[in-house]
Design an enzyme around this catalytic site. Structure first.
Site, PDB file in Angstrom:
ATOM      1  N   SER A 115       0.825  -1.199   0.000  1.00 27.74           N
ATOM      2  CA  SER A 115       0.000   0.000   0.000  1.00 27.74           C
ATOM      3  C   SER A 115       0.873   1.269   0.000  1.00 27.74           C
ATOM      4  O   SER A 115       1.637   1.495  -0.934  1.00 27.74           O
ATOM      5  CB  SER A 115      -0.965  -0.040   1.192  1.00 27.74           C
ATOM      6  OG  SER A 115      -1.967   0.924   1.083  1.00 27.74           O
ATOM      7  N   ASP A 166      -9.963  -4.742  -4.295  1.00 29.57           N
ATOM      8  CA  ASP A 166      -9.374  -3.742  -3.403  1.00 29.57           C
ATOM      9  C   ASP A 166     -10.229  -2.468  -3.428  1.00 29.57           C
ATOM     10  O   ASP A 166     -10.413  -1.862  -4.484  1.00 29.57           O
ATOM     11  CB  ASP A 166      -7.937  -3.435  -3.854  1.00 29.57           C
ATOM     12  CG  ASP A 166      -7.142  -2.681  -2.808  1.00 29.57           C
ATOM     13  OD1 ASP A 166      -7.745  -1.925  -2.023  1.00 29.57           O
ATOM     14  OD2 ASP A 166      -5.904  -2.837  -2.794  1.00 29.57           O
ATOM     15  N   HIS A 200      -7.974  -5.359   0.163  1.00 29.32           N
ATOM     16  CA  HIS A 200      -6.730  -4.633   0.456  1.00 29.32           C
ATOM     17  C   HIS A 200      -5.938  -5.398   1.508  1.00 29.32           C
ATOM     18  O   HIS A 200      -5.841  -5.008   2.677  1.00 29.32           O
ATOM     19  CB  HIS A 200      -7.049  -3.221   0.927  1.00 29.32           C
ATOM     20  CG  HIS A 200      -5.872  -2.290   0.894  1.00 29.32           C
ATOM     21  ND1 HIS A 200      -5.216  -1.963  -0.274  1.00 29.32           N
ATOM     22  CD2 HIS A 200      -5.225  -1.620   1.886  1.00 29.32           C
ATOM     23  CE1 HIS A 200      -4.226  -1.128   0.002  1.00 29.32           C
ATOM     24  NE2 HIS A 200      -4.205  -0.919   1.307  1.00 29.32           N
TER      25      HIS A 200
END
Length: 219
Positions: A115, A166, A200
């Site tokens: 991320s 995601d 995610h």
């Protein structure tokens, strides 16, 4: 910025390679250390730094571990913390420099992240002073891309992984980043992998792909 001491997992045999992995927003180096320790080669040292606590705009200014400020979830609005990205990148470069001074060449150092950490890893790997063994970009994107001189970037091998479910760093952002790396960056050794129904986070299949990439780039 002042980095908290990183989590370090030493090599189990003679140390000939180093892996850096940068966590996502609000996490710490401990968040990924154990999973990566399970898949790293025995000759590689693992270093998982923790970002300093800083106010984050999208979280109403609350302080949390953050590599740079995130002012918007829209990666195309241009409202990015350019100086914060560059300062954090310089901190990571200093850590890489320390490994090089200790005897591990740049082409035996792999940089990765998840991320926000993936974003910083990608930016640093492309624009930093060293051509690294490879980059592992999980659920990430390329920050402050409009400031990058594409004709001057490094071209390390890149494994970019993204879940198609995601909802934080949207899959379309990952796909757009991959197209940019191939079309503008012209990276000769680039792989983009999609993981169906992955949100995610990570998955065992993704981690197997990361393990195989590390084995190939740090034999």
């Amino acid at each position: 910025m002042s980095l908290i001491p990183p989590v370090i997992i030493p090599a189990a045999v003679k140390h000939t390679a180093t892996i850096f992995f940068l966590h996502g927003l609000g996490d710490t180096g401990h968040g990924w250390a154990s999973d990566l320790a399970d898949i790293k080669p025995p000759h590689a040292k693992l270093i998982c730094p923790t970002a300093p606590e800083a106010p984050v705009t999208i979280n109403m200014g609350f302080e949390m571990p953050s590599w740079f400020d995130i002012r918007s979830l829209d990666k195309n609005d241009g409202n990015e913390d350019e100086q914060g990205v560059k300062n954090a990148s310089q901190d990571i470069v200093k850590m890489i420099d320390d490994e090089i001074k200790a005897g591990i060449p740049a082409d035996r150092i792999l940089l990765g992240g998840f991320s926000q950490g993936a974003a910083l890893s990608l930016y640093t790997g492309l624009t930093g002073p060293h051509s690294l063994a490879g980059l592992v970009i999980l659920s990430g994107y390329l920050p402050v891309r409009k400031t990058i001189s594409w004709d001057k970037i490094n071209k390390p091998p890149v494994l970019q992984c993204h879940g198609d479910a995601d909802t934080v760093v949207h899959y379309e952002v990952g796909v757009g980043t991959s197209k940019m790396l191939q079309e503008l960056g012209k990276l000769p050794n680039f792989t983009f992998k999609t993981y169906e129904n992955l949100q995610h986070s990570s998955s065992p299949r993704e981690m197997r792909d990361v393990q195989n990439f590390i084995k190939e780039k740090l034999p």
